[in-house]
Scaffold this motif. Structure first.
Motif, mmCIF file in Angstrom:
data_model
loop_
_atom_site.group_PDB
_atom_site.id
_atom_site.type_symbol
_atom_site.label_atom_id
_atom_site.label_comp_id
_atom_site.label_asym_id
_atom_site.label_seq_id
_atom_site.Cartn_x
_atom_site.Cartn_y
_atom_site.Cartn_z
ATOM 1 N N PRO A 60 76.598 118.269 55.229
ATOM 2 C CA PRO A 60 76.722 117.647 56.551
ATOM 3 C C PRO A 60 75.997 116.312 56.661
ATOM 4 C CG PRO A 60 76.239 119.980 56.770
ATOM 5 C CD PRO A 60 76.114 119.647 55.313
ATOM 6 N N GLU A 61 74.817 116.215 56.044
ATOM 7 C CA GLU A 61 74.051 114.975 56.143
ATOM 8 C C GLU A 61 74.653 113.846 55.312
ATOM 9 O OE1 GLU A 61 72.556 117.946 55.143
ATOM 10 O OE2 GLU A 61 71.992 118.456 57.183
ATOM 11 N N GLY A 62 75.449 114.180 54.308
ATOM 12 C CA GLY A 62 76.035 113.166 53.438
ATOM 13 C C GLY A 62 77.427 112.719 53.842
ATOM 14 N N THR A 63 77.982 113.344 54.862
ATOM 15 C CA THR A 63 79.373 113.070 55.231
ATOM 16 C C THR A 63 79.601 111.622 55.638
ATOM 17 O OG1 THR A 63 79.666 115.361 55.930
ATOM 18 C CG2 THR A 63 81.288 113.767 56.706
ATOM 19 N N ASP A 64 78.813 111.106 56.562
ATOM 20 C CA ASP A 64 79.046 109.747 57.064
ATOM 21 C C ASP A 64 78.918 108.702 55.956
ATOM 22 O OD1 ASP A 64 79.567 110.695 59.604
ATOM 23 O OD2 ASP A 64 77.509 110.411 60.300
ATOM 24 N N THR A 65 77.918 108.858 55.108
ATOM 25 C CA THR A 65 77.741 107.919 53.994
ATOM 26 C C THR A 65 78.938 107.990 53.047
ATOM 27 O OG1 THR A 65 75.349 108.078 54.142
ATOM 28 C CG2 THR A 65 76.247 107.274 52.058
ATOM 29 N N ALA A 66 79.351 109.219 52.724
ATOM 30 C CA ALA A 66 80.489 109.390 51.814
ATOM 31 C C ALA A 66 81.753 108.779 52.392
ATOM 32 C CB ALA A 66 80.694 110.872 51.514
ATOM 33 N N LEU A 67 81.949 108.932 53.700
ATOM 34 C CA LEU A 67 83.152 108.379 54.331
ATOM 35 C C LEU A 67 83.152 106.856 54.347
ATOM 36 C CD1 LEU A 67 83.648 110.902 57.261
ATOM 37 C CD2 LEU A 67 85.120 110.597 55.236
ATOM 38 N N GLY A 68 82.026 106.234 54.090
ATOM 39 C CA GLY A 68 81.954 104.781 53.994
ATOM 40 C C GLY A 68 82.384 104.245 52.643
ATOM 41 N N ARG A 69 82.595 105.138 51.684
ATOM 42 C CA ARG A 69 83.016 104.715 50.349
ATOM 43 C C ARG A 69 84.541 104.570 50.303
ATOM 44 N NH1 ARG A 69 79.761 108.537 46.223
ATOM 45 N NH2 ARG A 69 80.976 107.320 44.713
ATOM 46 N N PRO A 70 85.036 103.714 49.411
ATOM 47 C CA PRO A 70 86.484 103.461 49.331
ATOM 48 C C PRO A 70 87.308 104.715 49.030
ATOM 49 C CG PRO A 70 85.263 101.860 48.019
ATOM 50 C CD PRO A 70 84.284 102.907 48.453
ATOM 51 N N GLY A 71 88.435 104.828 49.708
ATOM 52 C CA GLY A 71 89.408 105.868 49.419
ATOM 53 C C GLY A 71 89.077 107.237 49.977
ATOM 54 N N THR A 72 88.109 107.334 50.885
ATOM 55 C CA THR A 72 87.716 108.648 51.401
ATOM 56 C C THR A 72 88.292 108.905 52.787
ATOM 57 O OG1 THR A 72 85.671 107.762 52.344
ATOM 58 C CG2 THR A 72 85.537 108.685 50.119
ATOM 59 N N ARG A 73 88.394 110.183 53.097
ATOM 60 C CA ARG A 73 88.785 110.610 54.439
ATOM 61 C C ARG A 73 88.166 111.988 54.687
ATOM 62 N NH1 ARG A 73 93.255 111.400 51.178
ATOM 63 N NH2 ARG A 73 94.248 113.444 51.282
ATOM 64 N N VAL A 74 88.194 112.396 55.924
ATOM 65 C CA VAL A 74 87.658 113.692 56.314
ATOM 66 C C VAL A 74 88.518 114.798 55.701
ATOM 67 C CG1 VAL A 74 87.249 115.200 58.295
ATOM 68 C CG2 VAL A 74 86.704 112.775 58.442
ATOM 69 N N PHE A 75 87.896 115.830 55.236
ATOM 70 C CA PHE A 75 88.602 117.003 54.716
ATOM 71 C C PHE A 75 89.096 117.819 55.901
ATOM 72 C CE2 PHE A 75 88.374 121.445 52.992
ATOM 73 C CZ PHE A 75 89.451 121.338 52.135
ATOM 74 N N ASP A 76 90.414 117.939 56.036
ATOM 75 C CA ASP A 76 91.007 118.624 57.177
ATOM 76 C C ASP A 76 92.297 119.283 56.718
ATOM 77 O OD1 ASP A 76 92.198 119.429 59.517
ATOM 78 O OD2 ASP A 76 92.109 117.464 60.485
ATOM 79 N N MET A 77 92.229 120.585 56.465
ATOM 80 C CA MET A 77 93.417 121.301 56.012
ATOM 81 C C MET A 77 94.064 122.110 57.132
ATOM 82 S SD MET A 77 92.471 122.611 52.210
ATOM 83 C CE MET A 77 94.160 123.059 51.833
ATOM 84 N N THR A 78 93.312 122.382 58.183
ATOM 85 C CA THR A 78 93.801 123.294 59.212
ATOM 86 C C THR A 78 93.852 122.670 60.597
ATOM 87 O OG1 THR A 78 91.581 124.112 59.669
ATOM 88 C CG2 THR A 78 92.837 125.269 57.963
ATOM 89 N N GLY A 79 93.638 121.370 60.681
ATOM 90 C CA GLY A 79 93.569 120.729 61.984
ATOM 91 C C GLY A 79 92.157 120.693 62.534
ATOM 92 N N ARG A 80 91.223 121.255 61.774
ATOM 93 C CA ARG A 80 89.810 121.232 62.155
ATOM 94 C C ARG A 80 89.022 120.590 61.027
ATOM 95 N NH1 ARG A 80 87.856 126.964 64.069
ATOM 96 N NH2 ARG A 80 85.970 125.722 64.138
#
Length: 109
Positions: free
Chosen positions: A53-73
């Motif tokens: 959870p703490e690394g999500t925002d930083t990781a999303l700032g890297r090229p080619g990333t997006r939120v993991f969402d398989m179920t709409g959540r």
């Protein structure tokens, strides 16, 4: 859903020598677990990485990333990296290290 076996094989080459790493089919793809905790996986043509959870925002700032969402959540603590963004070995290695580091921080299962 089929997954990119070439990407999975690249991951196997890098993680396969570690006895703490196991492989399991899930999410219609393949997951690589460190001491029973999922670290990374391949779904479709993309790489899933567990960053915490703490690394999500930083990781999303890297090229080619997006939120993991398989179920709409959206799943905080996970990101999906476009397969084209991990074409270079150094980039793939960096993501694998990040996923493994987070998984290693969790109690073994």
């Amino acid at each position: 859903m089929a997954y990119d076996d070439g990407l999975a094989e690249r991951i196997r080459e890098r993680l396969g020598g570690d006895p703490a790493v196991t492989e399991r089919r899930m999410f219609g793809g393949v997951a690589f677990l460190y001491e029973g905790n999922m670290a990374v996986g391949v779904t479709g043509d993309d790489l899933m990485v567990r960053v915490g959870p703490e690394g999500t925002d930083t990781a999303l700032g890297r090229p080619g990333t997006r939120v993991f969402d398989m179920t709409g959540r959206p799943m905080r603590g996970w990101v999906v990296v476009d397969g084209t963004a991990v074409a270079e070995d150094d980039t793939l290695d960096s993501w694998l290290a990040e996923g493994r580091t987070f998984a290693a921080s969790l109690p073994p299962k």
